[in-house]
Every structure is written in C-alpha cells, then in structure tokens.
Design a protein around this motif. Structure first.
Motif, PDB file in Angstrom:
ATOM      1  N   UNK A 170     -17.028  16.128  12.763  1.00  0.00           N
ATOM      2  CA  UNK A 170     -18.480  16.260  12.676  1.00  0.00           C
ATOM      3  C   UNK A 170     -19.096  15.446  11.561  1.00  0.00           C
ATOM      4  N   UNK A 171     -18.496  14.277  11.268  1.00  0.00           N
ATOM      5  CA  UNK A 171     -18.994  13.421  10.180  1.00  0.00           C
ATOM      6  C   UNK A 171     -19.142  11.988  10.681  1.00  0.00           C
ATOM      7  N   UNK A 172     -19.757  11.138   9.855  1.00  0.00           N
ATOM      8  CA  UNK A 172     -19.913   9.743  10.273  1.00  0.00           C
ATOM      9  C   UNK A 172     -19.031   8.789   9.476  1.00  0.00           C
ATOM     10  N   UNK A 173     -18.198   9.335   8.570  1.00  0.00           N
ATOM     11  CA  UNK A 173     -17.190   8.496   7.923  1.00  0.00           C
ATOM     12  C   UNK A 173     -16.041   9.362   7.430  1.00  0.00           C
ATOM     13  N   UNK A 174     -14.891   8.729   7.287  1.00  0.00           N
ATOM     14  CA  UNK A 174     -13.672   9.376   6.800  1.00  0.00           C
ATOM     15  C   UNK A 174     -13.335   8.761   5.446  1.00  0.00           C
ATOM     16  N   UNK A 175     -12.991   9.587   4.474  1.00  0.00           N
ATOM     17  CA  UNK A 175     -12.742   9.071   3.128  1.00  0.00           C
ATOM     18  C   UNK A 175     -11.431   8.298   3.029  1.00  0.00           C
ATOM     19  N   UNK A 176     -10.364   8.830   3.601  1.00  0.00           N
ATOM     20  CA  UNK A 176      -9.061   8.162   3.557  1.00  0.00           C
ATOM     21  C   UNK A 176      -8.430   8.243   4.935  1.00  0.00           C
ATOM     22  N   UNK A 177      -8.138   7.072   5.508  1.00  0.00           N
ATOM     23  CA  UNK A 177      -7.572   7.004   6.862  1.00  0.00           C
ATOM     24  C   UNK A 177      -6.149   6.484   6.748  1.00  0.00           C
ATOM     25  N   UNK A 178      -5.182   7.308   7.194  1.00  0.00           N
ATOM     26  CA  UNK A 178      -3.773   7.030   6.964  1.00  0.00           C
ATOM     27  C   UNK A 178      -2.993   6.899   8.267  1.00  0.00           C
ATOM     28  N   UNK A 179      -2.154   5.881   8.375  1.00  0.00           N
ATOM     29  CA  UNK A 179      -1.235   5.834   9.502  1.00  0.00           C
ATOM     30  C   UNK A 179      -0.222   6.958   9.300  1.00  0.00           C
ATOM     31  N   UNK A 180       0.045   7.728  10.347  1.00  0.00           N
ATOM     32  CA  UNK A 180       0.856   8.938  10.175  1.00  0.00           C
ATOM     33  C   UNK A 180       2.339   8.623  10.006  1.00  0.00           C
ATOM     34  N   UNK A 181       2.848   7.743  10.848  1.00  0.00           N
ATOM     35  CA  UNK A 181       4.237   7.288  10.775  1.00  0.00           C
ATOM     36  C   UNK A 181       4.275   5.812  11.144  1.00  0.00           C
ATOM     37  N   UNK A 182       5.242   5.063  10.642  1.00  0.00           N
ATOM     38  CA  UNK A 182       5.365   3.655  11.035  1.00  0.00           C
ATOM     39  C   UNK A 182       5.564   3.524  12.542  1.00  0.00           C
ATOM     40  N   UNK A 183       4.995   2.484  13.113  1.00  0.00           N
ATOM     41  CA  UNK A 183       5.132   2.164  14.537  1.00  0.00           C
ATOM     42  C   UNK A 183       5.792   0.792  14.622  1.00  0.00           C
ATOM     43  N   UNK A 184       7.053   0.754  15.023  1.00  0.00           N
ATOM     44  CA  UNK A 184       7.800  -0.509  15.027  1.00  0.00           C
ATOM     45  C   UNK A 184       7.359  -1.452  16.141  1.00  0.00           C
TER      46      UNK A 184
END
Length: 334
Positions: free
Chosen positions: A132-146
């Motif tokens: 319910x927001x218009x921006x995310x403070x920190x966006x993280x890849x959850x696990x490496x994707x080979x």
C-alpha cells in the motif's frame, strides 16, 4: 532505539528490525493475522521502525499484513525492506528450482529463484500494491539466480531506483564474490544473511569484505529460529507445517548442548534484568560488521520483548565473557 545507516546511503534503520517471515504464517504452522498486525505496531511504538518482509512469506500474506499494520503511519518514519526473486506463481518453470512447498491454504506449489528484468518489474509492482505504498526503502534479491546474469538483475534494480519505486538496492544470501559483482552495476548497500551464535561462517570471508567496502550486514535468524531463546527442551515437538521439525539444530542432543551454554550466560541476563533472548540479540548487534538483527515476533508480547533488547547495555568485558562461553559450545552433526 539505536539506528544505523545502511552502507554509504542515507537510509537509517533500527538496529533491531522486525522480521515478518513468521507473521506470514508460511512454514511456521500458520499465524493469527490480528496478532501479527498488533506485533508490528507494538514494535513500532517502541522504536522498531524498520520491517523486513518478502512476497514468498505466505505468498503475499506477510506483505499484506505489513501494509495493513503501517496504514496511517507517517511514511517517512517507516522503513520497508522487501525482496524479489522467489517465484511461486510462474506460468511455466523458469530460473533455478528451489523447493516444493504448500501455501497457507495447503495448495502445493513449486518455488523458483528467478530474477530476470521482467520478473523483477512485475514483482515490484505487486509488492507496492500489497504494501500500500508508492516506494520501497530497500529492495533485496532473495536468493542468487544462476540463470539470470547478475548484471541484468542489478541494472533492473538501478532503473527502479531512478524511477523512484525503490530507494536502495540490497542483496540476500550472496557470497562476497557475488556481492562484488553486483556492486559493479548498482550501489548495493547491504547483504542479508543468516548469522547467530551457532551459525558464524560469514565471519571468515563475508564480514571482512563488507567491513572493507562499507556494506551493511543484516543478520537474519539471530535467535536461530527459537533455538537460542532457552524455551525449547529435549523432546520438544513442533506443530504441523513448522519447517524447524527436521532441522539438526533441534535434535535432543543439540537442544541439550545449547541449553547448557545458555545456563552459563543466564546469570548475566538475570543481573541485567533481561531475558536470554534479549541478551542474545544484543550480543549479535555488537559483533563486528553486523548492522542489524532481524527478529521475528508473532504477537505483541514477543515484539515488545525483542524491542526492549535495545535498552540492554553490555560492556566489552561482558561481551567477551559471553563469547568465551560460546567458544566451548559445539553442536552435534546430523
């Protein structure tokens, strides 16, 4: 509450951050939505302004709960940390197969580590909607994707930063080498990895790298999924759907060994008027390179107890004493 800046950014987060995995219910034997919302709000009232979540936690359920919990709060006083790259909703298999699981509704699904450009953009829009927001403070890849070049993934995140949909880029479960490659394409301010008193392998390579390159470490599972609370005794039985049931950490032998260690540091906790959990959390965020401890809670009482670890002061001598006892602890292999 103590606040710490991530990497070289201007994003300050609470040193104790609310981890919202268990709030989503998935792999924790379900949850109570009302209790989860109250837990997040209780933590916020005590200064825990940062919340870490992910789409995979309850297949969107955790993000929706977080969104409901922060509704009405000043947006600039809440730091939302979420993730991408774990897909359970693909129309066909893509990326690295991760595992088979069930949703909270008992629907069987296959989960893939997938972080292509189009997938990230779709996930970002879905997360913004659920939160319910218009921006995310920190966006993280959850696990490496080979299967997707790190360059493609990180350049996509850089585009989202330019568009104002996210503020900063982070990674999760990345090695030092993967982190170094990612930082060629975007300013990665943090790496979220498992770290606890009984899981310290990152101290060998990742911690020195992050210290040298001013990259923050967000430590998840600092209580080792409940093992270090002292509340579990040999013979403990987990509820149906709880992922901890088959983990070697929770064998009777290891419960006995860990509890013997905890009994050695309990007098210090008692002297401080603190719980064992609070002592463990405080020790964790005082370790070199550790910026944040992500701690979960499923109800108001747990959230308040975790947040109050901020008030616990440990001298260098007391930290060393805990570490000396810890050096004598050796877990049995499965």
């Amino acid at each position: 509450m103590h606040y710490r800046t991530l990497g070289k950014s201007d994003l300050a987060v609470s040193a104790i951050t609310f981890g919202a995995w268990a709030a989503g219910g998935w792999m924790w034997g379900g949850n109570d939505r009302k209790d989860a919302i109250e837990a997040i709000q209780a933590a916020y009232d005590l200064g825990v302004t940062s919340i870490d979540t992910a789409p995979i936690y309850g297949m969107g359920n955790s993000e929706e709960i977080v969104g409901e919990a922060i509704k009405g709060l000043p947006r600039d006083q809440v730091q939302l940390l979420t993730k991408y790259g774990m897909r359970w909703d693909l129309d066909q298999p893509r990326g690295d197969f991760a595992f088979k699981t069930e949703t909270n509704e008992r629907e069987k699904v296959d989960v893939y580590k997938y972080a292509s450009r189009d997938s990230i953009r779709r996930e970002c829009e879905n997360s913004l909607r659920r939160l319910g927001v218009d921006y995310i403070d920190l966006y993280q890849i959850h696990w490496p994707d080979s299967t997707t070049p790190i360059q493609e993934t990180m350049e996509t995140v850089a585009e989202l930063i330019k568009e104002g949909k996210i503020r900063y880029a982070g990674v999760s479960n990345y090695s030092a080498a993967q982190l170094a490659e990612a930082q060629q394409y975007v300013d990665v301010v943090s790496n979220q990895v498992p770290y606890s008193m009984v899981k310290r392998d990152i101290e060998t390579e990742l911690v020195p790298y992050c210290l040298e390159h001013q990259t923050s470490i967000l430590a998840y599972s600092p209580l080792q999924r409940g093992l270090l609370t002292g509340k579990m005794k040999p013979g403990y039985e987990f509820g149906k759907g709880d992922h901890r049931a088959g983990m070697s950490y929770f064998t009777d032998e290891n419960l006995q060994r860990v509890n013997a260690f905890l009994s050695k540091i309990k007098p210090l906790a008692d002297e401080k008027g603190a719980t064992l959990s609070q002592l463990v959390i405080r020790w964790t965020i005082e370790q070199p390179g550790i910026t944040v401890a992500l701690v979960g809670a499923r109800n108001r009482q747990q959230a308040e107890q975790n947040a109050q670890a901020q008030n616990l002061h440990l001298s260098s001598e007391e930290l060393n004493l805990i570490s000396e006892h810890l050096e004598q602890l050796e877990l049995a292999e499965a």
